[in-house]
Scaffold this active site. Structure first.
Site, short mmCIF file in Angstrom:
data_model
loop_
_atom_site.label_atom_id
_atom_site.label_comp_id
_atom_site.label_asym_id
_atom_site.label_seq_id
_atom_site.Cartn_x
_atom_site.Cartn_y
_atom_site.Cartn_z
N THR A 191 0.87 -1.18 0.00
CA THR A 191 0.00 0.00 0.00
C THR A 191 0.90 1.22 0.00
OG1 THR A 191 -1.89 -1.00 1.11
CG2 THR A 191 -1.50 1.28 1.64
N ARG A 219 -14.20 -7.28 -0.91
CA ARG A 219 -13.45 -7.08 0.33
C ARG A 219 -12.87 -5.66 0.38
NH1 ARG A 219 -8.05 -5.44 1.82
NH2 ARG A 219 -7.55 -6.38 3.82
N ASP A 222 -8.43 -1.71 5.63
CA ASP A 222 -8.40 -0.58 6.57
C ASP A 222 -8.12 0.76 5.90
OD1 ASP A 222 -5.81 -1.67 5.92
OD2 ASP A 222 -4.97 -0.30 7.40
N THR A 242 -0.10 0.62 6.91
CA THR A 242 -0.02 -0.43 5.90
C THR A 242 0.18 -1.76 6.58
OG1 THR A 242 1.14 -1.29 3.98
CG2 THR A 242 2.47 -0.03 5.54
N GLY A 243 -0.50 -2.79 6.07
CA GLY A 243 -0.37 -4.11 6.66
C GLY A 243 -1.65 -4.89 6.49
N1 ASP Z 1 -3.79 -2.46 4.47
C1 ASP Z 1 -4.08 -2.83 3.10
C2 ASP Z 1 -5.33 -3.66 3.07
O1 ASP Z 1 -5.53 -4.47 3.94
C3 ASP Z 1 -3.00 -3.62 2.48
C4 ASP Z 1 -1.61 -3.13 2.73
O2 ASP Z 1 -1.37 -2.22 3.49
O3 ASP Z 1 -0.69 -3.66 2.11
O4 ASP Z 1 -6.08 -3.52 2.13
#
Ligand code: ASP
Length: 331
Positions: A191, A219, A222, A242-243
């Site tokens: 992200t 889907r 966050d 991010t995560g």
């Molecule tokens: N947080 C993002 C999500 O769950 C993905 C990411 O940060 O890589 O959509």
């Protein structure tokens, strides 16, 4: 008289990033992309512009770069298309805008800002968001404009391995997404985001993503959830996360960091570390945050082996980094 402080930081995704995974050429390319993106925002701040414009400029630069999972280079859904989530928030008045599952807006972060500035709403989703952004004359592209060969390979790899999920990233498609967090179900992350403090004392945050590879059933993570992946409030801080989004939503990461500062007197550093290394970790959530506070502090916290990131330190020096122990200083 001292100049009022400005501050800026960006991220390009957190995950299983360990030295040796990327070729030196790829590492250089990522450092350069991060440098360009943070410069786009820093120029605005240095000229007295707003933190809102600065975070938008950083994120647009990252969305246009196919290395990152946002805009061009977004991951594929289970249906083989791209569905984009993005949010932006202004700490001065806590105005916010977000889009979820958008298909055609070339720069999702600009779409989020259009929701904030030109609608009575905070979040628009799916076909409704598409229609609104068209009516707003936001530049449109065909959904397959977001395709890249790399993402297609990762998607195909993810589909074929989904019966036997692997915790280890494969070397065959070792780019940003596969180096990003890999959870038990074989899903991967990546992200982009930016936070900034301007010379008027206002903070802002922006985050944009294609979500997770092979996602289905519309889907949403966050990123576009105000308070979870994106938050800004002049009384505390601006945060972009991010995560693994499901955990970040359950921990309401952005707002929790801000609330610890406001109500428990934590400083930025401690508030971020508590949430990322304690709250999130207890739940099993992997990832990280970037944050700035109105007093000019910058914090980057992550509980993964790496996070693509760039920041300006207290002396204005520019840093870019990929791995935990990494730190490339730019002249
Ligand atoms: N947080 C993002 C999500 O769950 C993905 C990411 O940060 O890589 O959509």
């Amino acid at each position: 008289m001292n100049k009022p402080p400005i501050a800026i930081a960006i991220h390009g995704g957190a995950g299983v990033l360990t030295p040796g995974l990327l070729s030196p050429q790829d590492e250089d390319a990522i450092h350069e992309a991060l440098r360009q993106a943070i410069d786009a925002g820093h120029r605005i701040l240095a000229a007295g512009g707003t933190s809102l414009d600065a975070v938008e400029a950083c994120v647009v630069s990252l969305e246009e770069c196919s290395w990152f999972n946002a805009g061009k280079g977004a991951v594929f859904t289970a249906d083989g298309i791209h569905e984009m989530d993005a949010a932006i928030m202004n700490g001065a008045d806590r105005s916010a805008g977000a889009i979820a599952g958008a298909h055609y807006v070339r720069n999702p972060i600009r779409g989020a800002r259009a929701v904030m500035e030109h609608s009575d709403h905070v979040m628009l989703a799916g076909e409704g968001a598409d229609r609104f952004l068209r009516e707003q004359n936001q530049p449109q592209v065909a959904n397959d404009w977001f395709d890249t060969e790399l993402r297609r390979r990762q998607w195909q790899g993810n589909r074929s391995s989904s019966t036997a999920p692997s915790l280890e990233p494969s070397h065959a498609d070792h780019h940003i997404e596969e180096t990003a967090v890999n959870n038990n179900s074989g899903h991967k992350f990546g992200t982009v985001g930016a936070v900034a403090l301007d010379s008027h004392g206002h903070v802002a945050a922006a985050t944009s993503t294609g979500g997770i590879t092979n996602k289905r059933y519309s889907r949403i993570g966050d990123t576009p959830i105000i308070g979870a992946g994106t938050w800004a409030d002049d009384r505390s801080a601006a945060i972009s996360a991010t995560g693994h989004g499901e955990y970040f939503m359950r921990a309401v990461v952005g707002h929790d960091i801000a609330a610890r500062m406001r109500f428990a007197g934590r400083d930025l550093h401690r508030a971020c570390d508590e949430v990322v290394h304690q709250e999130l970790k207890t739940l099993g959530g992997q990832g990280g945050v970037i944050a700035v506070s109105p007093n000019g502090k910058t914090q980057l916290s992550f509980n993964t082996p790496g996070m693509y990131r760039a920041w300006r330190d207290d002396y204005g020096q520019l840093h870019t980094a990929i791995y935990a122990e990494d730190d490339r200083v730019h002249g």
